[in-house]
Design an enzyme around this catalytic site. Structure first.
Site, PDB file in Angstrom:
ATOM      1  N   GLU A 187       0.878  -1.175   0.000  1.00  0.00           N
ATOM      2  CA  GLU A 187       0.000   0.000   0.000  1.00  0.00           C
ATOM      3  C   GLU A 187       0.908   1.215   0.000  1.00  0.00           C
ATOM      4  OE1 GLU A 187      -3.134  -0.020  -0.324  1.00  0.00           O
ATOM      5  OE2 GLU A 187      -3.474  -2.159  -0.019  1.00  0.00           O
ATOM      6  N   CYS A 204      -2.678   8.880   3.408  1.00  0.00           N
ATOM      7  CA  CYS A 204      -2.361   8.305   2.093  1.00  0.00           C
ATOM      8  C   CYS A 204      -3.474   8.588   1.099  1.00  0.00           C
ATOM      9  CB  CYS A 204      -2.147   6.805   2.225  1.00  0.00           C
ATOM     10  SG  CYS A 204      -3.532   5.961   2.981  1.00  0.00           S
TER      11      CYS A 204
HETATM   12  P1  NAP Z   1       8.289   4.906   4.661  1.00  0.00           P
HETATM   13  O1  NAP Z   1       9.427   5.796   4.974  1.00  0.00           O
HETATM   14  O2  NAP Z   1       8.293   4.248   3.354  1.00  0.00           O
HETATM   15  O3  NAP Z   1       8.255   3.836   5.846  1.00  0.00           O
HETATM   16  C1  NAP Z   1       7.242   2.898   5.918  1.00  0.00           C
HETATM   17  C2  NAP Z   1       7.658   1.764   6.838  1.00  0.00           C
HETATM   18  O4  NAP Z   1       8.736   1.062   6.246  1.00  0.00           O
HETATM   19  C3  NAP Z   1       8.149   2.226   8.189  1.00  0.00           C
HETATM   20  O5  NAP Z   1       7.719   1.311   9.162  1.00  0.00           O
HETATM   21  C4  NAP Z   1       9.653   2.156   8.039  1.00  0.00           C
HETATM   22  O6  NAP Z   1      10.306   1.973   9.271  1.00  0.00           O
HETATM   23  C5  NAP Z   1       9.766   0.924   7.189  1.00  0.00           C
HETATM   24  N1  NAP Z   1      11.030   0.786   6.500  1.00  0.00           N
HETATM   25  C6  NAP Z   1      11.741   1.730   5.862  1.00  0.00           C
HETATM   26  N2  NAP Z   1      12.853   1.171   5.319  1.00  0.00           N
HETATM   27  C7  NAP Z   1      12.805  -0.142   5.620  1.00  0.00           C
HETATM   28  C8  NAP Z   1      13.683  -1.239   5.372  1.00  0.00           C
HETATM   29  N3  NAP Z   1      14.781  -1.091   4.654  1.00  0.00           N
HETATM   30  N4  NAP Z   1      13.353  -2.440   5.856  1.00  0.00           N
HETATM   31  C9  NAP Z   1      12.232  -2.627   6.579  1.00  0.00           C
HETATM   32  N5  NAP Z   1      11.368  -1.614   6.858  1.00  0.00           N
HETATM   33  C10 NAP Z   1      11.666  -0.389   6.383  1.00  0.00           C
HETATM   34  O7  NAP Z   1       6.910   5.649   4.794  1.00  0.00           O
HETATM   35  P2  NAP Z   1       6.421   6.608   5.990  1.00  0.00           P
HETATM   36  O8  NAP Z   1       7.206   7.850   5.928  1.00  0.00           O
HETATM   37  O9  NAP Z   1       6.346   5.882   7.276  1.00  0.00           O
HETATM   38  O10 NAP Z   1       4.928   6.888   5.552  1.00  0.00           O
HETATM   39  C11 NAP Z   1       4.580   7.868   4.625  1.00  0.00           C
HETATM   40  C12 NAP Z   1       4.279   7.258   3.284  1.00  0.00           C
HETATM   41  O11 NAP Z   1       3.369   6.168   3.424  1.00  0.00           O
HETATM   42  C13 NAP Z   1       3.585   8.220   2.371  1.00  0.00           C
HETATM   43  O12 NAP Z   1       4.205   8.157   1.122  1.00  0.00           O
HETATM   44  C14 NAP Z   1       2.143   7.716   2.303  1.00  0.00           C
HETATM   45  O13 NAP Z   1       1.481   7.996   1.100  1.00  0.00           O
HETATM   46  C15 NAP Z   1       2.308   6.265   2.496  1.00  0.00           C
HETATM   47  N6  NAP Z   1       1.109   5.670   3.082  1.00  0.00           N
HETATM   48  C16 NAP Z   1       0.361   4.833   2.326  1.00  0.00           C
HETATM   49  C17 NAP Z   1      -0.764   4.260   2.860  1.00  0.00           C
HETATM   50  C18 NAP Z   1      -1.626   3.329   2.068  1.00  0.00           C
HETATM   51  O14 NAP Z   1      -2.505   2.687   2.639  1.00  0.00           O
HETATM   52  N7  NAP Z   1      -1.429   3.203   0.784  1.00  0.00           N
HETATM   53  C19 NAP Z   1      -1.132   4.537   4.172  1.00  0.00           C
HETATM   54  C20 NAP Z   1      -0.353   5.397   4.916  1.00  0.00           C
HETATM   55  C21 NAP Z   1       0.788   5.957   4.356  1.00  0.00           C
HETATM   56  P3  NAP Z   1      11.151   3.154   9.985  1.00  0.00           P
HETATM   57  O15 NAP Z   1      10.194   4.164  10.417  1.00  0.00           O
HETATM   58  O16 NAP Z   1      11.795   2.448  11.111  1.00  0.00           O
HETATM   59  O17 NAP Z   1      12.103   3.653   8.956  1.00  0.00           O
END
Ligand code: NAP
Length: 675
Positions: free
Chosen positions: A256, A295
């Site tokens: 997602e 999102c």
């Molecule tokens: P993100 O930076 O991509 O991180 C998402 C998750 O992935 C976090 O738990 C992060 O952990 C983890 N992560 C990052 N690098 C990783 C790795 N190498 N290995 C394992 N896990 C890893 O996104 P975010 O900043 O938290 O959220 C914002 C984004 O999410 C926006 O772009 C938004 O559009 C999207 N979003 C989408 C939805 C949907 O349902 N489609 C819902 C909500 C948000 P850490 O925090 O520990 O780095």
């Protein structure tokens, strides 16, 4: 100081030396540390698969659904503990409602769907019986059983409670244990919710574990029976889903991602109409709720070219009234972003949008509220207008995950759809219109690029759930940029954690596998009339064959005049015979149903409490005056419903004197557990 712990293999593990500093989004000051704990990932997988998985699979779907309901009630009773932490994420109480109450509500919906739409057994039936042979001795049925591995849920920072629960509920209902990995920045909220759930004592050991911080080599250890469900940015999704180990071993990966969601103002929705006001209201709400960190938030507002200026004016007027301030204060409309880093990221992306669009409201350097300290994460809403969306690129590609949105004019509906589709795949697009033809045209032009289409107007406004709200009943996800996956959607979401298997065999084999009687399977003879037997005494496959009853012309005429159903097929020989379905006057289908009940019912007070419905009724052969009918009633399925009674579904078949099937249906009765 916040120190969210991981929960691994039954133990709470404190942050380690590598822990990340957590800063207040309001003051910028340190409020805690998270991550870096010493975790043994293989031990976590083993804990889940050797303890949690077997314990869950021992329960049937209804027992797991009841567990979810109890969990939701328990969380609900302690939710103020979560609301107390909520402002530390920058969110207002109203934002927290989406996260906390929204998450608990999602648990309730899955609990209810599990009991209503899944069997009280261990094998879920996907669709009906497939007739694979002429005589019916070889049939097919799709079934689904839980995967035997672990579900790893990697979640985004913006909804630390809902984001966990919307994935946890379907996984647990399916029968899969879960390891949750929240985004580190807001992991303290998730940790608090996990603690509450574990303290409830409702979850078997090994069913729920938590990683605060990095996932180390966890993903390298997963296999084909495991599921990774990721929510976050497209960039992280790509990095994770392309890990060779996951691809090689065929680990299921659900993504997602971010998306450039659009909202279209219908050509009919001129200023002064309820639709125009609705568009403005929803657009501002999507920009400012959770400070735009949703999102599903509206990133692109697509309006008729002639309405661009009135839209700008109305949006400005409404945005000016938004009070930005301390999220813990009651009067605050919009709090802060989650962190200063997130603020910097949003500003950088807004800068890219500014290269193609003029800023018509807000400014990157707008003064923060008085409560802000150095390193705060406050940001004023910023509204852009891109006058040439056909030539622009960044506005269709850049997700500024904050209170940022861009207006774009369209010429006609085809142009509006084209602009919306340039996001290359979104979670949701909305259309505010009172014209059903506009809704239909846009559906045909847009549905292939959008996971959800939301239409709203004066008729639905009072009850509509909002552009940005994913609902547990409906699928959440989208094609392309949005990740190409789905979540939720009721039982559809549960199936992501199960293997669908096509089962083929004889009726007896299928009946044994599914726990339901299948046409052609052996019948059992009960020791008494089935209506004299309690829920526990009735056996699946137990059959009753009635005596037969003649159907006369007098019966047909009596029924016709008594009910008022004097349709010509029952009353006019010549007209009936001219109808391709009938040889002449025939009995009413409803008369046959009533006679069938008269044949199989046992009239005395007893364990059968009520007839609650009838499914899949079909009349297959006309019954003429002079024919006779008899009934076969077989117990098809039993489902406990309350502490006092359960539902018994009966397969009912009507035959004529030539042993031809004339009608069939499924009859539902509520039957008491005791006399
Ligand atoms: P993100 O930076 O991509 O991180 C998402 C998750 O992935 C976090 O738990 C992060 O952990 C983890 N992560 C990052 N690098 C990783 C790795 N190498 N290995 C394992 N896990 C890893 O996104 P975010 O900043 O938290 O959220 C914002 C984004 O999410 C926006 O772009 C938004 O559009 C999207 N979003 C989408 C939805 C949907 O349902 N489609 C819902 C909500 C948000 P850490 O925090 O520990 O780095």
């Amino acid at each position: 100081m916040l120190e969210p712990h991981s929960h691994a293999a039954g133990k709470w593990i404190a942050p380690g030396r590598e822990a990340r500093v957590l800063a207040s989004p309001v003051t910028g000051r340190k409020i805690g540390r998270a991550g870096g704990g010493a975790l043994d990932f293989q031990a976590m997988i083993d804990w889940a698969t050797t303890r949690g998985g077997p314990a869950l699979r021992e329960m049937n779907f209804h027992q797991r659904a009841k567990m979810l309901k109890a969990l939701a009630q328990y969380l609900d009773a302690r939710k103020e503990e979560l609301y107390a932490l909520n402002p530390l994420t920058g969110a207002t109480r109203k934002d927290g409602w989406i996260d906390i109450d929204g998450g608990i509500g999602t648990l309730f919906v899955f609990a209810s769907k599990g009991r209503r739409e899944m069997p009280e057994g261990h094998v879920h039936l996907d669709g009906g019986i497939e007739q694979l042979s002429r005589k019916g001795s070889f049939l097919g049925q799709h079934v689904a059983v839980p995967l035997r591995g672990v579900a790893v849920h990697i979640n985004a920072f913006n909804f630390p409670v809902w984001g966990m629960l919307e994935k946890l509920a379907p996984a647990l209902l399916a029968g899969m244990p879960v390891i949750v990995k929240p985004a580190t920045q807001t992991s303290f909220m998730t940790e608090a919710a996990v603690r509450i759930m574990l303290e409830s004592g409702l979850l078997p050991e090994g069913v729920l574990q938590l990683i605060v911080g990095g996932t180390g080599d966890l993903l390298d250890r997963l296999g084909a029976q495991d599921v990774v469900s990721f929510t976050g940015s497209a960039r992280t999704a790509l990095a994770l889903r392309s890990q060779p180990g996951l691809i090689e071993r065929g680990t299921r990966f659900i993504a997602e991602q971010d998306s450039l969601n659009a909202s279209i103002l219908g050509p009919d929705a001129a200023p002064g109409t309820p639709e125009f006001d609705l568009f403005i209201k929803e657009a501002v709400s999507e920009m400012t709720t959770k400070a735009g960190q949703k999102c599903t938030a509206i990133r692109r507002m697509i309006v008729p070219a002639a309405l661009l200026d009135p839209a700008i004016e109305s949006l400005r007027a409404r945005l000016e009234r938004i009070e930005i301030g301390d999220p813990a204060e009651v009067g605050t409309h919009m709090g802060a972003l989650v962190s200063a880093a997130q603020r910097a990221d949003v500003l950088a992306r807004a800068g890219r949008i500014a290269d193609e669009a003029r800023c018509v409201f807000g400014a990157p350097d707008a003064a923060p509220p008085d409560c802000a300290g150095a390193g705060h994460a406050f940001l004023s809403p910023m509204l852009f207008c891109c006058d040439d969306p056909d030539a622009a690129r960044a506005v269709h590609e850049t997700e500024a995950f904050g209170p940022v949105s861009t207006l774009m004019p369209y010429r006609d509906l085809a142009h509006a759809a084209d602009i919306a589709n340039r996001g290359q795949g979104s979670l949701v697009a909305s259309v505010i219109t009172a014209d059903p033809a506009v809704a239909r045209d846009l559906t045909l032009e847009m549905a292939h690029w959008h996971g959800r289409l939301y239409f709203n107007n004066r008729d639905s406004a009072d009850e509509a759930t909002g552009h940005g709200s994913p609902l547990p009943h409906m699928t959440h996800g989208g094609p392309g940029r949005a990740g190409g996956s789905e979540e939720m959607g009721g039982v559809r979401g549960v199936l992501h954690y199960m293997q669908r298997t096509a089962v083929q065999g004889s009726p007896d084999i299928l009946a044994a596998i599914t726990g339901q009687w299948v046409k052609g399977a052996a019948e059992k003879k009960g020791s008494a009339h089935p209506f004299r037997r309690t829920f526990g005494e009735i056996e699946v496959g137990e059959a009753l064959h009635t005596k037969s009853r003649a159907v006369t012309m007098k019966d047909i005429e009596h029924f016709a005049t008594f009910t008022g159903d004097t349709f010509y097929a029952h009353m006019n020989e010549e007209a009936a015979a001219a109808n391709p379905f009938f040889p002449g006057r025939v009995a009413h289908g409803y008369l046959l149903l009533s006679f069938a009940a008269g044949l199989f019912v046992q009239p005395d007070p007893g364990p059968v409490l009520a007839n609650t419905g009838l499914n899949s009724l079909s009349f297959q052969k006309p019954v003429s005056p002079g024919d006779s009918i008899r009934v076969r009633l077989v117990c098809k399925r039993k489902t406990r419903r309350t502490d006092e009674y359960g539902e018994v579904a009966w397969d009912v078949t009507l035959y004529n004197q030539r042993h031809e099937q004339v009608a069939e249906y499924e009859l539902l009765t509520m039957v008491a557990y005791s006399r």
